[in-house]
Motif scaffolding. Structure first.
Motif, short mmCIF file in Angstrom:
data_model
loop_
_atom_site.label_atom_id
_atom_site.label_comp_id
_atom_site.label_asym_id
_atom_site.label_seq_id
_atom_site.Cartn_x
_atom_site.Cartn_y
_atom_site.Cartn_z
N UNK A 23 90.40 -21.86 81.00
CA UNK A 23 91.58 -21.15 81.49
C UNK A 23 91.23 -19.99 82.42
N UNK A 24 90.06 -19.38 82.22
CA UNK A 24 89.73 -18.21 83.04
C UNK A 24 89.55 -18.60 84.50
N UNK A 25 88.92 -19.73 84.77
CA UNK A 25 88.83 -20.21 86.15
C UNK A 25 90.21 -20.41 86.74
N UNK A 26 91.10 -20.99 85.95
CA UNK A 26 92.46 -21.23 86.42
C UNK A 26 93.17 -19.90 86.75
N UNK A 27 92.98 -18.90 85.89
CA UNK A 27 93.62 -17.60 86.10
C UNK A 27 93.15 -16.95 87.40
N UNK A 188 75.96 -24.94 93.96
CA UNK A 188 77.04 -24.89 92.98
C UNK A 188 77.79 -26.21 92.84
N UNK A 189 77.10 -27.32 93.06
CA UNK A 189 77.71 -28.64 92.85
C UNK A 189 78.16 -28.76 91.39
N UNK A 190 79.11 -29.66 91.07
CA UNK A 190 79.69 -29.69 89.72
C UNK A 190 78.71 -29.88 88.56
N UNK A 191 77.52 -30.42 88.81
CA UNK A 191 76.57 -30.59 87.70
C UNK A 191 75.61 -29.42 87.56
N UNK A 192 75.78 -28.39 88.40
CA UNK A 192 74.86 -27.25 88.38
C UNK A 192 75.21 -26.27 87.24
N UNK A 193 74.29 -25.34 87.02
CA UNK A 193 74.51 -24.32 85.99
C UNK A 193 75.76 -23.50 86.27
N UNK A 194 76.04 -23.26 87.54
CA UNK A 194 77.26 -22.60 87.98
C UNK A 194 77.96 -23.57 88.92
N UNK A 195 79.14 -24.02 88.52
CA UNK A 195 79.81 -25.13 89.22
C UNK A 195 81.10 -24.66 89.87
N UNK A 240 82.50 -20.37 103.00
CA UNK A 240 82.99 -20.68 101.67
C UNK A 240 84.43 -20.21 101.59
N UNK A 241 85.12 -20.47 100.48
CA UNK A 241 86.50 -20.00 100.34
C UNK A 241 86.63 -19.07 99.14
N UNK A 242 87.66 -18.24 99.19
CA UNK A 242 87.92 -17.33 98.07
C UNK A 242 88.33 -18.11 96.82
N UNK A 243 88.91 -19.29 96.99
CA UNK A 243 89.26 -20.12 95.84
C UNK A 243 87.99 -20.52 95.08
N UNK A 244 86.98 -20.95 95.83
CA UNK A 244 85.72 -21.31 95.19
C UNK A 244 85.04 -20.09 94.59
N UNK A 245 85.13 -18.96 95.28
CA UNK A 245 84.53 -17.74 94.77
C UNK A 245 85.18 -17.31 93.46
N UNK A 246 86.49 -17.54 93.33
CA UNK A 246 87.17 -17.22 92.08
C UNK A 246 86.61 -18.03 90.92
N UNK A 247 86.41 -19.32 91.18
CA UNK A 247 85.79 -20.17 90.16
C UNK A 247 84.38 -19.66 89.86
N UNK A 248 83.66 -19.27 90.92
CA UNK A 248 82.29 -18.78 90.74
C UNK A 248 82.22 -17.52 89.91
N UNK A 249 83.17 -16.62 90.08
CA UNK A 249 83.19 -15.40 89.29
C UNK A 249 83.38 -15.72 87.81
N UNK A 250 84.32 -16.60 87.52
CA UNK A 250 84.54 -17.00 86.12
C UNK A 250 83.29 -17.67 85.55
N UNK A 251 82.64 -18.48 86.37
CA UNK A 251 81.42 -19.15 85.92
C UNK A 251 80.29 -18.14 85.69
N UNK A 252 80.18 -17.15 86.58
CA UNK A 252 79.14 -16.13 86.41
C UNK A 252 79.35 -15.33 85.13
N UNK A 253 80.60 -15.06 84.82
CA UNK A 253 80.90 -14.26 83.64
C UNK A 253 80.49 -14.95 82.35
N UNK A 254 80.38 -16.28 82.37
CA UNK A 254 79.94 -17.00 81.17
C UNK A 254 78.61 -17.72 81.40
N UNK A 255 77.88 -17.31 82.45
CA UNK A 255 76.63 -18.00 82.78
C UNK A 255 75.62 -17.93 81.64
N UNK A 256 75.47 -16.76 81.04
CA UNK A 256 74.49 -16.64 79.96
C UNK A 256 74.82 -17.60 78.82
#
Length: 380
Positions: A23-27, A188-195, A240-256
């Motif tokens: 949900x966080x990526x969606x938000x 950041x392809x879909x199978x990567x650690x950060x997708x 790149x796009x801000x839409x992808x960056x938004x997903x990336x931020x959510x992914x970074x926040x749970x990367x660990x």
């Protein structure tokens, strides 16, 4: 239906990879949609700041793909026709394509049989008077021999670019990949650690390189003053796009947490595969190398028919892949440069035996058990 009129049981289906999206990526994506800034906006700036801090580099520039990032670093190193660039034969095609785009000639240095990454001694032996650079690869998330390669390239005056597309979160000699000095690229392809679907980022310790990448990714536009349409060099649309960056931020926040889940899944596979004959595990961590688990690749015994095993696994609902064919043996490489079997015997032997199994952060332990039992049955 079977011959007796009974329905066949459903085959269990386990994909090779699956991104961890919630949900966080969606938000965050919804926030960008509502902002009206879909590209060249503040969400990209925020992502770049976050990932630079995460990997220990002062500068980061997000681009449309890892391949795009590598290409821009090659352009920045002024590599072109007549130049040779050394890279690993055991990698994804982009590790060589990035300098083929600029007209350079590929040279492949064989890999170390223990690490599956380029052997620095082989790299040095491949250097000629035409060599301009080295694209080092952190294959399957396992750090390359960065120390010896940095020393070699510094001594011989060669550009060193680190293809870390598969290695976000990995560490070399106790420090994150991206923090050691050479410019590096993550994907950041879909199978990567950060997708994020598509995308990549260049991380660098050079302000000059950072400014050049930012200009080149946006049609050569100048950020040093002048108007919006002030283009000072030939560039590309690698934005790149801000839409992808938004997903990336959510992914970074749970990367660990994602890295922890991947590591746990890898450990579980290692335990399940310990008594399976005909299967060799990927290189393990040591004092200098801490892998970031990207894919789970094993090597089958030389006598095993890999194609038959893969077909058997797929019939049982288990996705699998030969991961990866050697770059120099791809058809376009053979046709353009005359490469053939025997050029890099260690890489070719490993490549002929590698097999990727289903692997992703939220893979179910029961599914992993099923995968291993299916593999055991396929091996006979």
């Amino acid at each position: 239906m079977t011959g007796t009129g009974e329905a066949r049981p459903a085959v269990r289906r386990i994909p090779l990879a699956r991104p961890w999206i919630d949900e966080h990526e969606e938000e965050l994506v919804l926030e960008v949609l509502r902002s009206g800034r879909l590209s060249l906006g503040p969400t990209i700036d925020r992502f770049e700041e976050m990932i630079a801090e995460r990997v220990g580099a002062p500068y980061a520039a997000a681009v449309s793909s890892g391949t795009a990032g590598l290409h821009l670093l090659v352009r920045g190193a002024e590599i072109g026709p007549g130049d040779e660039v050394i890279t690993s034969p055991l990698s994804f095609a982009a590790s060589a394509n990035c300098f083929l785009f600029e007209g350079a000639t590929p040279v492949f240095a064989d890999v170390d049989p223990r690490t599956w990454n380029m052997d620095p001694a082989a790299v040095e032996a491949a250097i000629t008077e035409r060599t301009k650079g080295v694209v080092a690869v952190d294959m399957f998330g396992y750090p390359c021999e960065l120390g010896p390669l940095m020393e070699l390239c510094g001594r011989r005056g060669l550009a060193l670019i680190e293809d870390s597309a598969e290695a976000l979160g990995a560490e070399y000699r106790g420090q994150p990949i991206g923090s050691h000095g050479p410019s590096a690229v993550f994907g950041f392809y879909p199978n990567k650690q950060l997708a994020t679907g598509e995308g990549g980022v260049v991380v660098t310790h050079s302000e000059e390189t950072w400014k050049l990448v930012r200009s080149l990714r946006n049609q050569g536009r100048s950020y040093e003053g002048g108007g919006w349409f002030n283009h000072v060099r030939l560039g590309f649309n690698y934005r790149w796009t801000d839409l992808q960056a938004a997903v990336g931020i959510a992914q970074l926040e749970k990367l660990d947490r994602a890295l922890e889940l991947r590591s746990t899944a890898a450990e579980r596979y290692a335990e399940l595969l310990a008594d399976v004959d005909g299967v060799e595990l990927a290189p393990s961590d040591d004092a200098d190398h801490r892998r970031s688990w990207f894919v789970y690749v094993v090597a089958l015994a030389p006598e095993v028919d890999r194609a038959r095993v893969m077909a058997d696994l797929r019939e049982r609902g288990v996705d699998a892949a030969e991961y990866v064919p050697c770059i120099h043996l791809q058809s376009y490489m053979r046709e353009a440069f005359g490469f053939s079997e025997g050029l890099c015997p260690v890489a070719e032997e490993i490549s002929s035996r590698t097999l990727a199994l289903p692997f992703y952060p939220e893979i179910d332990p029961g599914d992993q058990e099923y995968v291993v039992e299916a593999l055991r049955a396929a091996l006979g």
